[in-house]
Design an enzyme around this catalytic site. Sequence first.
Site, mmCIF file in Angstrom:
data_model
loop_
_atom_site.group_PDB
_atom_site.id
_atom_site.type_symbol
_atom_site.label_atom_id
_atom_site.label_comp_id
_atom_site.label_asym_id
_atom_site.label_seq_id
_atom_site.Cartn_x
_atom_site.Cartn_y
_atom_site.Cartn_z
ATOM 1 N N ASP A 104 -6.718 4.514 -4.593
ATOM 2 C CA ASP A 104 -7.710 4.376 -3.360
ATOM 3 C C ASP A 104 -8.271 5.568 -2.948
ATOM 4 O O ASP A 104 -8.312 6.422 -3.965
ATOM 5 C CB ASP A 104 -6.519 3.681 -2.204
ATOM 6 N N LYS B 180 0.836 -1.073 0.182
ATOM 7 C CA LYS B 180 -0.041 0.071 -0.079
ATOM 8 C C LYS B 180 0.939 1.348 -0.142
ATOM 9 O O LYS B 180 2.063 1.135 0.532
ATOM 10 C CB LYS B 180 -0.912 -0.091 1.321
HETATM 11 P P1 NDP Z 1 -12.869 7.759 -2.945
HETATM 12 O O1 NDP Z 1 -11.829 8.840 -2.806
HETATM 13 O O2 NDP Z 1 -13.476 7.819 -4.155
HETATM 14 O O3 NDP Z 1 -14.150 8.339 -2.101
HETATM 15 C C1 NDP Z 1 -13.991 8.333 -0.581
HETATM 16 C C2 NDP Z 1 -15.239 8.815 0.024
HETATM 17 O O4 NDP Z 1 -15.111 8.509 1.315
HETATM 18 C C3 NDP Z 1 -15.636 10.113 -0.328
HETATM 19 O O5 NDP Z 1 -16.785 10.577 -0.346
HETATM 20 C C4 NDP Z 1 -14.974 11.011 0.736
HETATM 21 O O6 NDP Z 1 -15.686 12.120 1.240
HETATM 22 C C5 NDP Z 1 -15.141 10.057 2.034
HETATM 23 N N1 NDP Z 1 -14.427 10.092 2.995
HETATM 24 C C6 NDP Z 1 -12.854 9.979 3.010
HETATM 25 N N2 NDP Z 1 -12.310 10.400 4.023
HETATM 26 C C7 NDP Z 1 -13.405 10.543 4.982
HETATM 27 C C8 NDP Z 1 -13.482 10.833 6.211
HETATM 28 N N3 NDP Z 1 -12.217 10.999 7.069
HETATM 29 N N4 NDP Z 1 -14.484 11.188 6.951
HETATM 30 C C9 NDP Z 1 -15.741 10.961 6.162
HETATM 31 N N5 NDP Z 1 -15.863 10.913 5.034
HETATM 32 C C10 NDP Z 1 -14.389 10.594 4.403
HETATM 33 O O7 NDP Z 1 -12.318 6.608 -2.399
HETATM 34 P P2 NDP Z 1 -12.718 5.182 -2.752
HETATM 35 O O8 NDP Z 1 -14.404 5.065 -2.900
HETATM 36 O O9 NDP Z 1 -11.861 4.611 -3.454
HETATM 37 O O10 NDP Z 1 -12.420 4.392 -1.142
HETATM 38 C C11 NDP Z 1 -13.520 4.408 -0.024
HETATM 39 C C12 NDP Z 1 -12.797 3.321 0.966
HETATM 40 O O11 NDP Z 1 -13.053 1.965 0.246
HETATM 41 C C13 NDP Z 1 -11.632 3.514 1.488
HETATM 42 O O12 NDP Z 1 -11.519 2.985 2.838
HETATM 43 C C14 NDP Z 1 -10.726 2.550 0.688
HETATM 44 O O13 NDP Z 1 -9.657 1.990 1.203
HETATM 45 C C15 NDP Z 1 -11.658 1.461 0.305
HETATM 46 N N6 NDP Z 1 -11.297 0.688 -0.725
HETATM 47 C C16 NDP Z 1 -11.448 1.280 -1.928
HETATM 48 C C17 NDP Z 1 -10.837 0.250 -3.023
HETATM 49 C C18 NDP Z 1 -10.885 0.728 -4.580
HETATM 50 O O14 NDP Z 1 -10.970 -0.030 -5.456
HETATM 51 N N7 NDP Z 1 -11.265 2.248 -4.846
HETATM 52 C C19 NDP Z 1 -10.760 -1.023 -2.771
HETATM 53 C C20 NDP Z 1 -10.995 -1.506 -1.526
HETATM 54 C C21 NDP Z 1 -11.136 -0.867 -0.508
HETATM 55 P P3 NDP Z 1 -14.822 13.626 0.933
HETATM 56 O O15 NDP Z 1 -14.733 13.512 -0.678
HETATM 57 O O16 NDP Z 1 -15.572 14.778 1.752
HETATM 58 O O17 NDP Z 1 -13.427 13.317 1.594
#
Ligand code: NDP
Length: 466
Positions: free
Chosen positions: A187, A147
């Site tokens: 991510d 990672k």
């Molecule tokens: P994105 O950046 O596309 O979206 C993240 C979302 O979560 C946004 O809406 C963001 O809001 C919100 N968010 C992030 N940090 C916070 C926080 N501290 N408090 C509240 N809201 C928060 O990321 P992904 O959708 O790719 O990833 C989301 C989760 O899924 C993560 O935990 C990631 O590790 C996990 N994941 C992702 C994979 C992938 O293929 N993308 C694979 C496996 C797991 P804002 O824009 O306001 O920050």
Amino acid sequence: MQVKETKKKRKLIEKEGGEKIMDAKVKQFMEGVIKRNPGESEFHQAVQEVAESVMPFIDANPKYKKAKILERIAEPERVIMFRVPWKTDKGEVEVNRGFRIEMNSAIGPYKGGLRFHPTVYLGILKFLAFEQVFKNSLTTLPMGGGKGGSDFDPKGKSDNEVMSFCQSFMTELSRHIGPDTDVPAGDIGVGGREIGFMFGQYKRIRNEFTGILTGKGLNWGGSLIRPEATGYGCVYFVEAMLNHLGDSLNGKVCTVSGAGNVAQYTVEKVNQLGGKCVTLSDSGGYIYDKDGIDANKLAFVMKLKNIKRGRIKEYADKYGCKYVANKRPWDVKCDVAFPSATQNEINKEDAKALVKNGCIAIGEGANMPTTPDGVEVFQKAKICYGPGKAANAGGVATSGLEMSQNSLRLSWSREEVDKRLHNIMLDIHAQCVKYGTSGEHVDYVKGANIGGFVKVADSMLDQGIV
Ligand code: NDP
């Protein structure tokens, strides 16, 4: 009668004694981990959860104990930390920190995403890399765990600034990755735009068109279904958990947190399977749309988040539904919850509220979104709790399929990739059932941890003390 009672009591005392000894062993092991990784609380949390599941298994299989497999798995093979200087549109110089944790390569090249978020530090990336080792093992594909990322915040930056940062980040990272060495992906904060800028820079520096990143654009080596994979996979996993109990997602009300990649495709797949999603969120708050986020509304969210890069509140303004600032959606009544934003977003109180309101299943799209005392609430209530390392493995699994297509120099159809993804999720579910069933109940945490552990541990044994 009395003899029976005494026997029962003795058994109970033996069981409790055994549990106490096991707790002491986990505690002693964790003291070592904490001492070597001070202040990295998320990493401690992730290791502890795995240690609690696998210690009894290791005790019953002394070959792992003798080779100190757990101690070795909890130590990254390599940690790379570097300076990332870049220039803003105004010509000011900024400096961020870049990281890559190469955690374990026993079963394949390091594989795992890059996160760009201001909260990124060693502890977060080590927890994610550690989880990734088990997750990748569960996918059945030959991928080790890694990672990386940076404390850079893409929010509020222009495309030009994001490009400047990505180019500088890749200038250093390019020395450490390769199609047979380490293959990062996206991510939080790293989507198609960032992967494109980094891929372009790698190609320019190395003069090689090769599969060093996944999540690429379709025109230049990407795989169909990769953007959808984590969300779709998580929903397939929850459907498998419910099917195992003779139930399904059809007609279920679902709450979803986040509004990014994982959340968006979770909503899409839930809709396709006949469920209804009523919430989405971002770091500003959550929306509650009791009529459900249908395909048209989801298209609005995708444009809002992926192109306009706006806030989820705009959804409530457009559709006239409820918006709750600075809160997470866990007190909204639902059948199934999909935490899909970030780590530790469901605490004990949130978990209690979910169970009290009748929630029967959790599909963790995010990594480690539930705090340990929250997990305890779900486990005690015996609801279907699908932990991230199993439930969200569809993303990395499809990254593995992207790597296969790159090696073959072929592109599979949407149906072909989706079918493979679906089968992998069913396979992961089956491994959890195999290692996690006790009586009628499946403990998916135990199942995923032991299922993921065995393949990596056996490979490490085969490869000697390295
Ligand atoms: P994105 O950046 O596309 O979206 C993240 C979302 O979560 C946004 O809406 C963001 O809001 C919100 N968010 C992030 N940090 C916070 C926080 N501290 N408090 C509240 N809201 C928060 O990321 P992904 O959708 O790719 O990833 C989301 C989760 O899924 C993560 O935990 C990631 O590790 C996990 N994941 C992702 C994979 C992938 O293929 N993308 C694979 C496996 C797991 P804002 O824009 O306001 O920050």
